[in-house]
Design an enzyme around this catalytic site. Structure first.
Site, short mmCIF file in Angstrom:
data_model
loop_
_atom_site.label_atom_id
_atom_site.label_comp_id
_atom_site.label_asym_id
_atom_site.label_seq_id
_atom_site.Cartn_x
_atom_site.Cartn_y
_atom_site.Cartn_z
N TYR A 71 0.86 -1.19 0.00
CA TYR A 71 0.00 0.00 0.00
C TYR A 71 0.89 1.25 0.00
CZ TYR A 71 -2.74 3.77 2.17
OH TYR A 71 -3.31 4.99 2.46
N LYS A 119 1.55 4.20 -2.74
CA LYS A 119 1.16 5.59 -2.41
C LYS A 119 2.33 6.53 -2.74
CE LYS A 119 -2.27 6.98 -0.67
NZ LYS A 119 -3.54 7.40 -1.33
N1 LIG Z 1 -7.91 6.01 6.34
C1 LIG Z 1 -6.72 6.51 6.68
O1 LIG Z 1 -6.31 6.48 7.85
C2 LIG Z 1 -5.89 7.17 5.64
C3 LIG Z 1 -6.26 7.18 4.31
N2 LIG Z 1 -5.46 7.82 3.38
C4 LIG Z 1 -5.89 7.89 1.98
O2 LIG Z 1 -7.16 8.51 1.94
C5 LIG Z 1 -7.90 8.05 0.79
C6 LIG Z 1 -9.28 7.64 1.22
O3 LIG Z 1 -9.17 6.60 2.18
P1 LIG Z 1 -10.45 6.03 2.94
O4 LIG Z 1 -11.59 6.95 2.75
O5 LIG Z 1 -9.99 5.65 4.27
O6 LIG Z 1 -10.69 4.68 2.10
P2 LIG Z 1 -12.05 4.01 1.57
O7 LIG Z 1 -11.68 2.60 1.24
O8 LIG Z 1 -13.15 4.23 2.53
O9 LIG Z 1 -12.36 4.84 0.25
C7 LIG Z 1 -11.73 4.62 -0.97
C8 LIG Z 1 -12.79 4.47 -2.05
O10 LIG Z 1 -12.14 4.23 -3.32
C9 LIG Z 1 -12.82 3.15 -3.97
N3 LIG Z 1 -12.00 2.48 -4.95
C10 LIG Z 1 -11.10 1.49 -4.74
N4 LIG Z 1 -10.60 1.07 -5.89
C11 LIG Z 1 -11.18 1.80 -6.88
C12 LIG Z 1 -11.07 1.80 -8.29
N5 LIG Z 1 -10.28 0.96 -8.95
N6 LIG Z 1 -11.81 2.69 -8.99
C13 LIG Z 1 -12.66 3.54 -8.35
N7 LIG Z 1 -12.80 3.57 -7.01
C14 LIG Z 1 -12.08 2.71 -6.28
C15 LIG Z 1 -13.20 2.27 -2.81
O11 LIG Z 1 -14.14 1.26 -3.16
P3 LIG Z 1 -14.07 -0.14 -2.37
O12 LIG Z 1 -14.40 0.16 -0.93
O13 LIG Z 1 -15.10 -0.98 -3.05
O14 LIG Z 1 -12.67 -0.65 -2.52
C16 LIG Z 1 -13.73 3.28 -1.82
O15 LIG Z 1 -15.06 3.62 -2.07
C17 LIG Z 1 -7.06 6.93 0.18
O16 LIG Z 1 -6.32 7.44 -0.90
C18 LIG Z 1 -6.09 6.54 1.30
O17 LIG Z 1 -4.89 6.06 0.77
C19 LIG Z 1 -4.32 8.45 3.75
C20 LIG Z 1 -3.92 8.47 5.05
C21 LIG Z 1 -4.65 7.81 6.09
C1 LIG Z 2 -5.07 -4.41 16.34
C2 LIG Z 2 -4.46 -3.14 16.89
C3 LIG Z 2 -3.02 -3.30 17.29
C4 LIG Z 2 -4.55 -1.98 15.96
C5 LIG Z 2 -5.95 -1.56 15.59
C6 LIG Z 2 -5.98 -0.21 14.95
C7 LIG Z 2 -5.43 -0.20 13.54
C8 LIG Z 2 -6.40 -0.92 12.63
C9 LIG Z 2 -5.17 1.25 13.10
C10 LIG Z 2 -4.14 1.94 14.00
C11 LIG Z 2 -3.35 2.90 13.13
C12 LIG Z 2 -4.13 2.94 11.84
C13 LIG Z 2 -3.51 3.47 10.60
C14 LIG Z 2 -3.98 3.04 9.34
C15 LIG Z 2 -5.02 1.96 9.24
C16 LIG Z 2 -5.66 1.55 10.56
C17 LIG Z 2 -4.63 1.49 11.68
C18 LIG Z 2 -3.53 0.49 11.35
C19 LIG Z 2 -3.32 3.51 8.05
C20 LIG Z 2 -2.38 2.39 7.62
C21 LIG Z 2 -4.37 3.76 6.95
C22 LIG Z 2 -3.74 4.22 5.67
C23 LIG Z 2 -2.62 5.18 5.79
O1 LIG Z 2 -2.30 5.85 4.83
C24 LIG Z 2 -1.83 5.26 7.03
C25 LIG Z 2 -2.62 4.86 8.27
C26 LIG Z 2 -1.72 4.84 9.50
C27 LIG Z 2 -2.49 4.53 10.74
#
Ligand SMILES: NC(=O)C1=CN([C@@H]2O[C@H](COP(=O)(O)OP(=O)(O)OC[C@H]3O[C@@H](n4cnc5c(N)ncnc54)[C@H](OP(=O)(O)O)[C@@H]3O)[C@@H](O)[C@H]2O)C=CC1
Ligand SMILES: CC(C)CCC[C@@H](C)[C@H]1CC[C@H]2C3=C(CC[C@]12C)[C@@]1(C)CCC(=O)C[C@@H]1CC3
Length: 345
Positions: A144, A148
């Site tokens: 991942y 990214k």
């Molecule tokens: N959540 C976090 O802590 C963090 C997230 N990010 C970034 O933020 C962004 C949003 O994350 P988040 O909202 O958590 O993730 P989600 O999985 O909730 O949202 C991503 C969306 O993109 C869709 N998607 C996946 N593949 C495709 C594709 N091929 N074409 C069109 N749509 C697609 C997913 O569909 P489906 O669910 O069906 O796969 C989903 O609806 C991402 O770029 C992630 O890398 C960055 C830092 C931290």
């Molecule tokens: C089972 C436990 C030890 C941990 C449970 C919590 C975790 C699922 C989350 C704690 C930090 C989170 C995190 C992300 C996903 C969910 C956690 C691992 C990311 C990897 C999501 C995508 C990113 O870009 C970075 C995030 C860092 C923190």
């Protein structure tokens, strides 16, 4: 001679707009008077002012129809980190982002705001108050993160003032909030299976967790400040709550808020990391025969046992960014939003 209609500056597209962050972003954009075109592989809701386009990011034609009359595009689509599927990440995050940039140029889009991740500099070792000028991770912790990094490079390198195509990358960290499908559900699942009794390491490691509305705020500031004469073109920006917190205090607060016990017993970090690595390898080898997904993956253990917090000084200076929701309020609102995940529910 046909005159080209200049896309409305209040019409934008959110790629990945059905997801957790994407939907919060869409809701705020509507509040601010934008009309929104959502492009996603799935449709998860309906809202007035939103047109949905279901399709794959790698499909240029499908993208073009979602970008009709659009001047601003937010790209927050990605497969979930937990899928751990190298081919899928490469296809969507790298090839898909390349397709999106091409489609933006073809459709006359003027601004592209990417949701990157602060993890692009994280190698599983402490990052304390990391700034945007830290080098990209040479050994990213998972596929991942690896993709990214490539995605962010593609978007920032595409910034071209001559062509009138401006780009910027937002790097959030540990997004949480209502409707998050990852952090709270995974945590509660682990607690329900009796796996949240232990603290990995000494429990003093500081981490950024960012309430989703702050991440949305950072994206909108970046979009509205992205102009040919602004210093933000082609740059990346950390967006956090600017309140680093002990990883295990944050987890405990969420768990206790939902009625579960906080973790109490300590386990050495290297031991847990070694075990997680072993399990991950086992799962990889056995994949053709049986499929099992360990809760404690090497990535999660690394995130749970190290410092990883980032400076958002650059965002404060160039974007005028300041978190709009405190960590305390964010946790409170998050806990309230998951009645179905409460102990005993
Ligand atoms: N959540 C976090 O802590 C963090 C997230 N990010 C970034 O933020 C962004 C949003 O994350 P988040 O909202 O958590 O993730 P989600 O999985 O909730 O949202 C991503 C969306 O993109 C869709 N998607 C996946 N593949 C495709 C594709 N091929 N074409 C069109 N749509 C697609 C997913 O569909 P489906 O669910 O069906 O796969 C989903 O609806 C991402 O770029 C992630 O890398 C960055 C830092 C931290
Ligand atoms: C089972 C436990 C030890 C941990 C449970 C919590 C975790 C699922 C989350 C704690 C930090 C989170 C995190 C992300 C996903 C969910 C956690 C691992 C990311 C990897 C999501 C995508 C990113 O870009 C970075 C995030 C860092 C923190």
């Amino acid at each position: 001679m046909a005159t080209r209609v200049r896309p409305s500056s209040k019409r934008c597209a959110v790629i990945g707009g059905s997801g957790f962050l994407g939907r919060h972003l869409v809701e705020k954009l509507l509040d601010r008077g934008y009309s929104v075109s959502v492009f996603d592989i799935r449709q998860s809701y309906e809202l007035p002012g939103v047109t949905f386009h279901q399709g794959d990011l790698c499909d240029n034609q499908a993208l073009l129809s979602a970008m009709k009359d659009v001047s601003l595009v937010f790209h927050c689509a990605s497969p979930a980190p937990a899928s751990d599927d190298r081919k899928l990440f490469e296809r969507v995050n790298i090839q898909g982002t390349h397709t999106l940039i091409e489609a933006c140029l073809e459709a006359g889009v003027q601004k592209l705001v990417l949701t990157s991740s602060a993890s692009v500099v994280f190698e599983g070792k402490d990052v304390k108050n990391g700034r945007e000028d830290l080098p990209y991770a040479k050994k990213p912790i998972d596929y991942y993160t690896e993709t990214k990094i490539e995605q962010e490079k593609l978007v920032l390198e595409a910034c071209d003032k001559e062509k009138g195509f401006l780009t910027v990358a937002i790097r959030p960290h540990g997004i949480f909030g209502p409707r998050d499908p990852q952090l709270v559900p995974i945590l509660v699942d682990a607690a329900r299976r009796g796996k949240m009794k232990f603290i990995i390491g000494d429990g003093t490691n500081l981490v950024d967790f960012t309430f989703v509305e702050n991440v949305v705020h950072g994206h909108i500031l970046a979009a509205e400040r992205l102009r040919p004469d602004s210093p933000i073109c082609g740059k990346s920006y950390h967006i956090t709550n600017d309140e680093p917190v002990r990883f295990w205090d944050f987890m405990s607060e969420v768990l206790v808020g939902l009625g579960y016990a906080a973790p109490r017993y300590h386990l050495p970090y290297t031991l847990v990391y070694g075990l997680a690595l072993l399990l991950w390898l086992l799962a990889l080898i056995l994949r053709p025969l049986v499929s099992f997904k360990p809760t404690f993956t090497p990535m999660r253990v690394a995130l749970a046992g190290t410092h990883h917090y980032y400076s958002c000084d650059r965002a404060k200076r160039d974007l005028g960014y300041k978190p709009v929701v405190s960590l305390k309020d964010g946790i409170e609102r998050t806990v309230q939003s998951y009645p179905h995940l409460r102990q005993g529910a």
